[in-house]
Design an enzyme around this catalytic site. Structure first.
Site, PDB file in Angstrom:
ATOM      1  N   TYR A 145      28.628  39.069  45.599  1.00 14.76           N
ATOM      2  CA  TYR A 145      29.835  38.700  44.862  1.00 14.76           C
ATOM      3  C   TYR A 145      29.876  37.183  44.698  1.00 14.76           C
ATOM      4  O   TYR A 145      30.062  36.439  45.650  1.00 14.76           O
ATOM      5  CB  TYR A 145      31.060  39.180  45.625  1.00 14.76           C
ATOM      6  CG  TYR A 145      32.358  39.220  44.839  1.00 14.76           C
ATOM      7  CD1 TYR A 145      32.456  38.750  43.524  1.00 14.76           C
ATOM      8  CD2 TYR A 145      33.511  39.733  45.411  1.00 14.76           C
ATOM      9  CE1 TYR A 145      33.635  38.796  42.822  1.00 14.76           C
ATOM     10  CE2 TYR A 145      34.714  39.787  44.718  1.00 14.76           C
ATOM     11  CZ  TYR A 145      34.770  39.317  43.426  1.00 14.76           C
ATOM     12  OH  TYR A 145      35.961  39.365  42.730  1.00 14.76           O
ATOM     13  N   LYS A 170      28.103  40.830  41.258  1.00 16.04           N
ATOM     14  CA  LYS A 170      29.453  40.824  40.694  1.00 16.04           C
ATOM     15  C   LYS A 170      29.915  39.393  40.522  1.00 16.04           C
ATOM     16  O   LYS A 170      29.723  38.568  41.415  1.00 16.04           O
ATOM     17  CB  LYS A 170      30.402  41.580  41.633  1.00 16.04           C
ATOM     18  CG  LYS A 170      31.820  41.708  41.102  1.00 16.04           C
ATOM     19  CD  LYS A 170      32.693  42.489  42.072  1.00 16.04           C
ATOM     20  CE  LYS A 170      34.104  42.655  41.499  1.00 16.04           C
ATOM     21  NZ  LYS A 170      35.006  43.347  42.439  1.00 16.04           N
TER      22      LYS A 170
END
Length: 313
Positions: A145, A170
């Site tokens: 992330y 992400k």
């Protein structure tokens, strides 16, 4: 390397809207597993998402102790019952993140979403070592992330993509130029489909079209927590190319929702939790340092949800 069903336990199962549940707390401030499971079961029973991302940002990961965390992940696994994968959030420095990863594995999670290391802004070499060590620590696949203090160069992401258990990326930074270069670098190094990509902006529907244009089609929806009918209506229009419906919902619901969310610090979590309570599940308050939204803002949220539902009737 290509991420596919034969090499990955998550690939092929994350093609759809991603659900990031809130974590329920009781009046005394403890974890309320009964309310948490009601929140999960209600969302899994009607408009099933592609996956449950338990104890992540919306789930107040950084307010949970290790034992609380494992109980919540275990509850999410039990409610999902194999119908959809459960991806658990982890974070902090390598030592603590490894403990949370181990707890997630023991609780039966299918994968991990690795949030940024605590506080420091690491070098690219340091980031590579951190994420590789986490990928080596447990037999679970990882989604990296990018947000806050964890910012990656395209070359670093391409190097991390070579690890067999690092399967996704992400983005919560919103730098589309960087994302396009990351997608291109990974494709050049490993071929098409080497990583799963997700838009992780706070209200991802607002940027979904722009992210799709740079090769990032998937996203997570905070609105799904409290208005799954609205979230799924938008997602279906987005996936089918129904731009008229997409624009109507963006202008009529999502844009005013973002403007409301910006009225308070931490509203990306606390306003979502208020929305879940409006929907009939008492998931309790947020934990400090977050604070509850103003009552007037909750009232405006209720009105906005009704307005959005009028748009999809």
């Amino acid at each position: 390397m290509t991420v596919n069903d034969s090499t990955s336990r998550l690939a092929g199962r994350l093609d759809g809207l991603l659900f990031f549940p809130v974590t329920a707390f009781d009046g005394a401030g403890g974890v309320d597993l009964d309310a948490y499971r009601r929140h999960l079961s209600g969302r899994l029973a009607v408009t099933r998402p592609a996956a449950v991302f338990a104890c992540c940002g919306t789930g107040e990961f950084f307010s949970l102790g290790l034992e609380e965390y494992e109980r919540c992940v275990r509850a999410a696994v039990a409610e999902a019952a194999g119908r959809v994968p459960v991806v658990a959030g982890i974070g902090y420095g390598t030592a603590l993140a490894t403990q949370f990863a181990t707890a997630a594995a023991a609780a039966g999670a299918d994968g991990l979403l690795v949030m940024p290391p605590y506080l420091v802004e690491g070098s690219q070499a340091g980031l590579r070592e951190h994420y590789r060590r986490l990928a080596d620590a447990v037999d679970l696949e990882l989604i990296v992330y990018q947000r806050d203090n964890a910012v990656f160069t395209p070359d670093t992401v391409a190097e991390l993509a070579a690890h067999p258990r690092i399967v996704g990326f992400k983005d919560g930074r919103g730098d589309l130029d960087l994302m396009r270069r990351i997608v291109g670098a990974v494709r050049e190094r490993h071929g098409e489909g080497a990583l799963l990509y997700f838009n992780g902006m706070p209200t991802a529907e607002m940027t979904s079209q722009a992210y799709r244009a740079v090769g990032v089609p998937g996203y997570s929806s905070a609105v799904y927590c409290f208005a799954p009918d609205l979230a799924m209506a938008f997602y279906r229009a987005y996936r089918s190319g129904d731009e008229v419906t997409v624009d109507r919902l963006l202008d009529g619901f999502w844009r005013p929702y973002v403007e409301l969310r910006r009225l308070g610090q931490g509203y990306a979590v606390s306003l979502v939790k208020a929305g879940v309570r409006l929907d009939g599940v008492d998931v309790g308050p947020v934990r400090a340092p977050l604070s509850e939204p103003e009552p007037e803002h909750v009232r405006r949220l209720a009105e906005l949800i009704e307005r959005g539902r009028e748009l999809i009737r």
